[in-house]
Write a protein that holds these residues in place. Structure first.
Motif, PDB file in Angstrom:
ATOM      1  N   ASN A  82       9.717  39.760 150.414  1.00 62.43           N
ATOM      2  CA  ASN A  82      10.841  39.827 151.469  1.00 62.43           C
ATOM      3  C   ASN A  82      11.057  41.309 151.713  1.00 62.43           C
ATOM      4  OD1 ASN A  82      11.893  40.303 148.934  1.00 62.43           O
ATOM      5  ND2 ASN A  82      14.146  39.889 149.920  1.00 62.43           N
ATOM      6  N   ARG A  83       9.989  42.557 151.822  1.00 63.51           N
ATOM      7  CA  ARG A  83      10.340  43.803 151.911  1.00 63.51           C
ATOM      8  C   ARG A  83      10.904  44.072 153.486  1.00 63.51           C
ATOM      9  NH1 ARG A  83       4.772  46.886 152.768  1.00 63.51           N
ATOM     10  NH2 ARG A  83       3.662  45.195 153.704  1.00 63.51           N
ATOM     11  N   ASP A  84      10.726  43.065 154.327  1.00 64.44           N
ATOM     12  CA  ASP A  84      11.582  43.522 155.542  1.00 64.44           C
ATOM     13  C   ASP A  84      12.597  42.639 155.782  1.00 64.44           C
ATOM     14  OD1 ASP A  84       9.500  45.179 156.611  1.00 64.44           O
ATOM     15  OD2 ASP A  84       8.078  43.401 157.017  1.00 64.44           O
ATOM     16  N   LYS A  85      13.226  41.738 154.692  1.00 67.44           N
ATOM     17  CA  LYS A  85      14.359  41.134 154.839  1.00 67.44           C
ATOM     18  C   LYS A  85      15.052  41.305 153.632  1.00 67.44           C
ATOM     19  CE  LYS A  85      12.671  37.208 157.517  1.00 67.44           C
ATOM     20  NZ  LYS A  85      12.388  35.938 157.666  1.00 67.44           N
ATOM     21  N   PRO A  86      15.599  42.456 153.172  1.00 70.03           N
ATOM     22  CA  PRO A  86      16.393  42.583 151.855  1.00 70.03           C
ATOM     23  C   PRO A  86      17.396  41.690 151.882  1.00 70.03           C
ATOM     24  CG  PRO A  86      15.793  44.476 152.776  1.00 70.03           C
ATOM     25  CD  PRO A  86      15.799  43.872 153.860  1.00 70.03           C
ATOM     26  N   VAL A  87      17.802  41.541 150.536  1.00 71.77           N
ATOM     27  CA  VAL A  87      19.057  40.449 150.517  1.00 71.77           C
ATOM     28  C   VAL A  87      20.198  41.353 149.458  1.00 71.77           C
ATOM     29  CG1 VAL A  87      18.057  38.420 150.437  1.00 71.77           C
ATOM     30  CG2 VAL A  87      18.178  39.639 148.219  1.00 71.77           C
ATOM     31  N   SER A  88      21.482  40.873 150.022  1.00 66.49           N
ATOM     32  CA  SER A  88      22.571  41.575 149.479  1.00 66.49           C
ATOM     33  C   SER A  88      22.692  41.574 147.716  1.00 66.49           C
ATOM     34  CB  SER A  88      23.726  41.089 149.923  1.00 66.49           C
ATOM     35  OG  SER A  88      24.315  39.945 149.138  1.00 66.49           O
ATOM     36  N   GLU A  89      23.186  42.531 146.965  1.00 65.01           N
ATOM     37  CA  GLU A  89      23.241  42.332 145.668  1.00 65.01           C
ATOM     38  C   GLU A  89      24.348  41.712 145.029  1.00 65.01           C
ATOM     39  OE1 GLU A  89      23.063  46.710 145.621  1.00 65.01           O
ATOM     40  OE2 GLU A  89      21.387  46.535 144.372  1.00 65.01           O
ATOM     41  N   ARG A  90      24.982  40.876 145.951  1.00 62.75           N
ATOM     42  CA  ARG A  90      25.757  39.672 145.618  1.00 62.75           C
ATOM     43  C   ARG A  90      25.380  38.283 145.987  1.00 62.75           C
ATOM     44  NH1 ARG A  90      27.317  42.813 142.720  1.00 62.75           N
ATOM     45  NH2 ARG A  90      29.293  43.994 142.495  1.00 62.75           N
ATOM     46  N   ARG A  91      25.318  37.261 145.036  1.00 60.24           N
ATOM     47  CA  ARG A  91      25.040  35.901 145.256  1.00 60.24           C
ATOM     48  C   ARG A  91      23.376  35.588 145.784  1.00 60.24           C
ATOM     49  NH1 ARG A  91      29.942  36.642 147.205  1.00 60.24           N
ATOM     50  NH2 ARG A  91      29.459  36.051 149.372  1.00 60.24           N
ATOM     51  N   SER A  92      22.719  36.460 145.852  1.00 54.76           N
ATOM     52  CA  SER A  92      21.406  36.256 146.325  1.00 54.76           C
ATOM     53  C   SER A  92      20.790  35.680 145.040  1.00 54.76           C
ATOM     54  CB  SER A  92      20.805  37.315 146.781  1.00 54.76           C
ATOM     55  OG  SER A  92      21.322  37.898 147.602  1.00 54.76           O
TER      56      SER A  92
END
Ligand SMILES: *[C@@H]1O[C@H](CO)[C@@H](O)[C@H](O)[C@H]1NC(C)=O
Ligand SMILES: *[C@@H]1O[C@H](CO)[C@@H](O)[C@H](O)[C@H]1NC(C)=O
Ligand SMILES: *[C@@H]1O[C@H](CO)[C@@H](O)[C@H](O)[C@H]1NC(C)=O
Ligand SMILES: *[C@@H]1O[C@H](CO)[C@@H](O)[C@H](O)[C@H]1NC(C)=O
Length: 329
Positions: A82-92
């Motif tokens: 998912n390098r083009d769609k990073p996720v947040s550092e909470r609850r992912s």
């Protein structure tokens, strides 16, 4: 007051156990379980610890699911779905569902990436010592594997096939997809191509020499290439090379670098740094599309250097050869 010795021993043992847990991560992810972004020690490790897989920080409140070299100094990433769609550092989290689907979700629970696998059998996710992340059933049959969808890096024993492409990162310090590709073309030749938004152009092997002159064979349509553990690379089009430190031992990776050149690296275990063990002959750095940006003129003196046509000025003099050029008004 003197601290009783047994307390010191207990403290030491507890610290040791804790740091071991930190280092060891988990051997596998079972159905119904998740790897959560907040739980930093919650990652998968390969049996001998060469590779780790978990959430990898790519920016402020931004994380990507990844596989990386545990012992390289900069924790070099080899795979990132998912390098083009990073996720947040909470609850992912990355969840292996009971139906066999492996799903990466962001803070709001939206699906960012998944394997789209379905199985009635029991499955588990494991990271093999080769760096391959596999979803397999009880009979060790592989249902899905990360080796089938490389990012910018090919690992020893991971085939490059007609279905796979190494895609560079966009620049230093970013993990976004870039424009340089290493793959087989329709004539079954392994080549380097710049696939930008405005144009696409092949820059290796050079067009001036025919494929035959470069020793390639366009008549084998199997289109498969592989780097073995000793450092020999063989392709169905006859492209072949050996690592300069040929032999079993060093850990290696073949990476489509952000500057448009594909390189083989070997890990120096004592320092954790990478050393170059091969790069292609005859890549004309000035032919690498995009090197000097739009309108740039590339010349050798003796390294590739970017200049501007008259009436134009350097967009960003600091970035040297990567500078983009825009008209100065
Ligand atoms: C893992 O380590 C053991 C012990 O050092 C070694 O015998 C084995 O070959 C290693 N396996 C791999 C796949 O590297
Ligand atoms: C990170 O992003 C998530 C989701 O957008 C948000 O809920 C959270 O507050 C952010 N955390 C920080 C520290 O910015
Ligand atoms: C390539 O993709 C096709 C279609 O998805 C598939 O049938 C084939 O097995 C794949 N080949 C390899 C070598 O992975
Ligand atoms: C085509 O390439 C494959 C893989 O390298 C090889 O096994 C096969 O023998 C080659 N076929 C011919 C006709 O050279």
């Amino acid at each position: 007051m003197e601290v009783p010795k047994f307390i010191l021993v207990l403290l030491f043992a507890a610290t040791f156990a804790w740091s071991r847990a930190q280092l060891e991560g988990m051997p596998s992810l079972k159905q119904g379980n998740s790897l959560k972004v907040e739980e930093e020690s919650n990652f998968l490790v390969s049996p001998n610890g060469t590779f780790s897989s978990g959430f990898y920080k790519v920016g402020a409140n931004a994380s990507c699911y990844s596989i990386w070299f545990t012992n390289s100094a900069d924790k070099t990433v080899v795979w990132m779905p998912n390098r083009d769609k990073p996720v947040s550092e909470r609850r992912s989290k990355l969840t292996l569902h009971g139906n066999g689907n492996l799903v990466l979700t962001d803070a709001l629970g939206s699906v960012v990436w998944s394997t789209n696998t379905i199985s009635k059998e029991d499955m588990e996710l494991q990271l093999l010592e080769t760096g391959n992340l596999v979803l397999s059933n009880q009979d060790d049959r592989i249902i899905w594997q990360s080796f089938d969808s490389p990012t910018d890096t090919l690992l020893p024993s991971q085939p490059l096939t007609k279905n796979t492409t190494l895609v560079s990162m966009r620049g230093q310090g970013t993990y976004l997809s870039g424009f340089y590709n290493f793959k087989f073309d329709d004539n079954s030749i392994l080549f380097l191509i710049y696939n930008g938004p405005l144009l696409s152009s092949v820059y290796w092997p050079q067009i001036v020499s025919t494929v035959f002159e470069s020793g390639r064979n366009p008549y084998n349509s199997s289109r498969v290439a592989i780097l073995d553990v000793a450092g020999q690379f063989i392709s169905s089009d006859n492209m072949q090379f050996y690592a300069s430190d040929y032999g079993v031992g060093p850990k290696r990776r073949l990476t489509m670098d952000y500057d448009g050149i594909v390189r083989l690296y070997s890990l120096d275990d004592s320092t954790g740094n990478w050393k170059l063990s091969w790069l292609p002959d005859g890549v004309d750095a000035c032919l690498v599309q995009g090197l000097c940006g739009e309108y740039g003129i590339c010349t050798y003196k003796p390294l590739p250097t970017c200049t501007c046509p008259s009436g134009f000025s350097l967009n960003d003099p600091q970035t040297g050869p990567k500078a983009a050029h825009l008209p100065s008004i």
